[in-house]
Design a protein around this motif. Sequence first.
Motif, PDB file in Angstrom:
ATOM      1  N   SER A 132       0.852  -1.192   0.000  1.00 26.83           N
ATOM      2  CA  SER A 132       0.000   0.000   0.000  1.00 26.83           C
ATOM      3  C   SER A 132       0.881   1.233   0.000  1.00 26.83           C
ATOM      4  O   SER A 132       2.040   1.190   0.413  1.00 26.83           O
ATOM      5  N   LEU A 133       0.324   2.330  -0.482  1.00 31.66           N
ATOM      6  CA  LEU A 133       1.040   3.609  -0.498  1.00 31.66           C
ATOM      7  C   LEU A 133       0.566   4.447   0.676  1.00 31.66           C
ATOM      8  O   LEU A 133      -0.630   4.601   0.890  1.00 31.66           O
ATOM      9  N   VAL A 134       1.503   4.969   1.417  1.00 29.17           N
ATOM     10  CA  VAL A 134       1.175   5.794   2.584  1.00 29.17           C
ATOM     11  C   VAL A 134       1.865   7.141   2.445  1.00 29.17           C
ATOM     12  O   VAL A 134       3.078   7.204   2.236  1.00 29.17           O
ATOM     13  N   MET A 135       1.093   8.229   2.521  1.00 27.42           N
ATOM     14  CA  MET A 135       1.675   9.571   2.513  1.00 27.42           C
ATOM     15  C   MET A 135       2.067   9.923   3.951  1.00 27.42           C
ATOM     16  O   MET A 135       1.237   9.861   4.857  1.00 27.42           O
ATOM     17  N   ALA A 136       3.339  10.248   4.168  1.00 27.29           N
ATOM     18  CA  ALA A 136       3.804  10.550   5.520  1.00 27.29           C
ATOM     19  C   ALA A 136       4.627  11.818   5.512  1.00 27.29           C
ATOM     20  O   ALA A 136       5.499  12.003   4.659  1.00 27.29           O
ATOM     21  N   ALA A 137       4.350  12.705   6.453  1.00 24.79           N
ATOM     22  CA  ALA A 137       5.104  13.959   6.557  1.00 24.79           C
ATOM     23  C   ALA A 137       6.515  13.679   7.065  1.00 24.79           C
ATOM     24  O   ALA A 137       6.724  12.791   7.897  1.00 24.79           O
ATOM     25  N   GLU A 138       7.486  14.425   6.555  1.00 23.92           N
ATOM     26  CA  GLU A 138       8.864  14.270   7.027  1.00 23.92           C
ATOM     27  C   GLU A 138       8.965  14.517   8.529  1.00 23.92           C
ATOM     28  O   GLU A 138       9.742  13.878   9.228  1.00 23.92           O
ATOM     29  N   MET A 196       4.493  19.768  17.479  1.00 26.45           N
ATOM     30  CA  MET A 196       3.317  18.943  17.743  1.00 26.45           C
ATOM     31  C   MET A 196       3.381  18.392  19.163  1.00 26.45           C
ATOM     32  O   MET A 196       4.453  18.321  19.764  1.00 26.45           O
ATOM     33  N   THR A 197       2.208  18.019  19.696  1.00 24.44           N
ATOM     34  CA  THR A 197       2.141  17.468  21.041  1.00 24.44           C
ATOM     35  C   THR A 197       2.316  15.962  20.985  1.00 24.44           C
ATOM     36  O   THR A 197       2.232  15.352  19.918  1.00 24.44           O
ATOM     37  N   ALA A 198       2.535  15.343  22.146  1.00 22.23           N
ATOM     38  CA  ALA A 198       2.775  13.905  22.197  1.00 22.23           C
ATOM     39  C   ALA A 198       1.512  13.096  21.930  1.00 22.23           C
ATOM     40  O   ALA A 198       1.587  11.960  21.485  1.00 22.23           O
ATOM     41  N   ASP A 199       0.328  13.675  22.204  1.00 21.97           N
ATOM     42  CA  ASP A 199      -0.901  12.899  22.110  1.00 21.97           C
ATOM     43  C   ASP A 199      -1.682  13.165  20.817  1.00 21.97           C
ATOM     44  O   ASP A 199      -2.864  12.907  20.732  1.00 21.97           O
ATOM     45  N   SER A 200      -1.012  13.703  19.813  1.00 25.79           N
ATOM     46  CA  SER A 200      -1.725  14.015  18.579  1.00 25.79           C
ATOM     47  C   SER A 200      -0.799  13.952  17.380  1.00 25.79           C
ATOM     48  O   SER A 200       0.377  14.268  17.462  1.00 25.79           O
ATOM     49  N   ARG A 201      -1.352  13.524  16.256  1.00 31.22           N
ATOM     50  CA  ARG A 201      -0.594  13.554  15.003  1.00 31.22           C
ATOM     51  C   ARG A 201      -0.731  14.916  14.322  1.00 31.22           C
ATOM     52  O   ARG A 201      -0.056  15.197  13.353  1.00 31.22           O
ATOM     53  N   ASN A 202      -1.641  15.705  14.806  1.00 29.05           N
ATOM     54  CA  ASN A 202      -1.879  16.990  14.171  1.00 29.05           C
ATOM     55  C   ASN A 202      -0.783  17.985  14.508  1.00 29.05           C
ATOM     56  O   ASN A 202      -0.387  18.117  15.654  1.00 29.05           O
ATOM     57  N   HIS A 203      -0.317  18.689  13.496  1.00 29.77           N
ATOM     58  CA  HIS A 203       0.718  19.691  13.707  1.00 29.77           C
ATOM     59  C   HIS A 203       0.094  20.935  14.338  1.00 29.77           C
ATOM     60  O   HIS A 203      -0.878  21.479  13.836  1.00 29.77           O
ATOM     61  N   GLN A 204       0.679  21.367  15.425  1.00 29.89           N
ATOM     62  CA  GLN A 204       0.210  22.594  16.059  1.00 29.89           C
ATOM     63  C   GLN A 204       0.706  23.819  15.316  1.00 29.89           C
ATOM     64  O   GLN A 204       0.068  24.852  15.302  1.00 29.89           O
ATOM     65  N   TYR A 205       1.891  23.688  14.746  1.00 34.40           N
ATOM     66  CA  TYR A 205       2.548  24.868  14.189  1.00 34.40           C
ATOM     67  C   TYR A 205       3.438  24.448  13.028  1.00 34.40           C
ATOM     68  O   TYR A 205       4.205  23.498  13.117  1.00 34.40           O
ATOM     69  N   ASN A 206       3.311  25.151  11.926  1.00 32.87           N
ATOM     70  CA  ASN A 206       4.169  24.925  10.763  1.00 32.87           C
ATOM     71  C   ASN A 206       4.693  26.269  10.277  1.00 32.87           C
ATOM     72  O   ASN A 206       3.929  27.224  10.132  1.00 32.87           O
TER      73      ASN A 206
END
Length: 306
Positions: free
Chosen positions: A17-23, A61-71
Amino acid sequence: LKTSILGQGEYSGKPSSLVMAAESRAAFLYVKNQGKSDELPRGKSALLVDVGSSTIDLTAMTADSRNHQYNSGNNYLGARSVDHMIRDWYLEKLMADRENQIVYQELTAANPTLNQTLTLFCREAKEKVYSFKAGKANIFFGYFRPVQLSRDELDDMLRTVPIAGILQKNLDLPRETADQMGQKSWCDLFREFMQEQRALMEEQGISIGRVILTGSASKMPVVPEAVREVFADIPESALFFDMDPSRTISKGLALVGPSNDKSVSFQMDVAKVLNEDVPRVVKNNVGSLAVSLSDFLSEKMEGMMM
């Protein structure tokens, strides 16, 4: 990729499978997998500082989330500007000999791409200077005598040489931005950039408790030096600078698959508990619960009725 053999759902007899993953996620996974870091304190974020060839990229990002807080990032302070700085330094030494000057002008007139080739040689010298213990590298170019570059010389250039003119000439830096940079060096501008970014994060209530430094240009000593200065309140154990920066991302990406599998497995376990275990527990205990509720309600309602 989806139309290639990788997107067919099977490769070499095994499902694929193909997975898009942020660096950034890859770098975070790599550090976590090292097992050297303490648990990130609640309310704190981990900051990834990726100093690459073209750009500098920041992700928090925080430890309990995959979501980026700040970019955020900078499109001009990548290490390629340092390559051009070294090239100018090399040419200045080369042109001190009138004969070399004439030969170089003739060569570049016949082949304009030689300048780009020289820049690549300067980049290679930069990487050797910061990768090998000797801290020295020779720049070989054409039939000219090699010129030696030392770590001390390059560190001095990073701290003293104004970078705006180099960026304007080679990387199309807007004039307005160049004027703002003034006569500041690469090191000055990098430190200011990190200070500005920390202030912006704090305005948004983001408190940094860990800093991860990656990207091949992070080998330049002035980079961790500036980060330590800006985040002086963070303990040394929470600063990750001693990794192999050129492989941090690739090693982290190799962990994305197992990480996703663990996540899916965990979600399946939770689903089993909710869909099978919880209903069974409820069914087995609903009778005693009803009796307990009846006794409780009778006691309360008796006083109300009286």
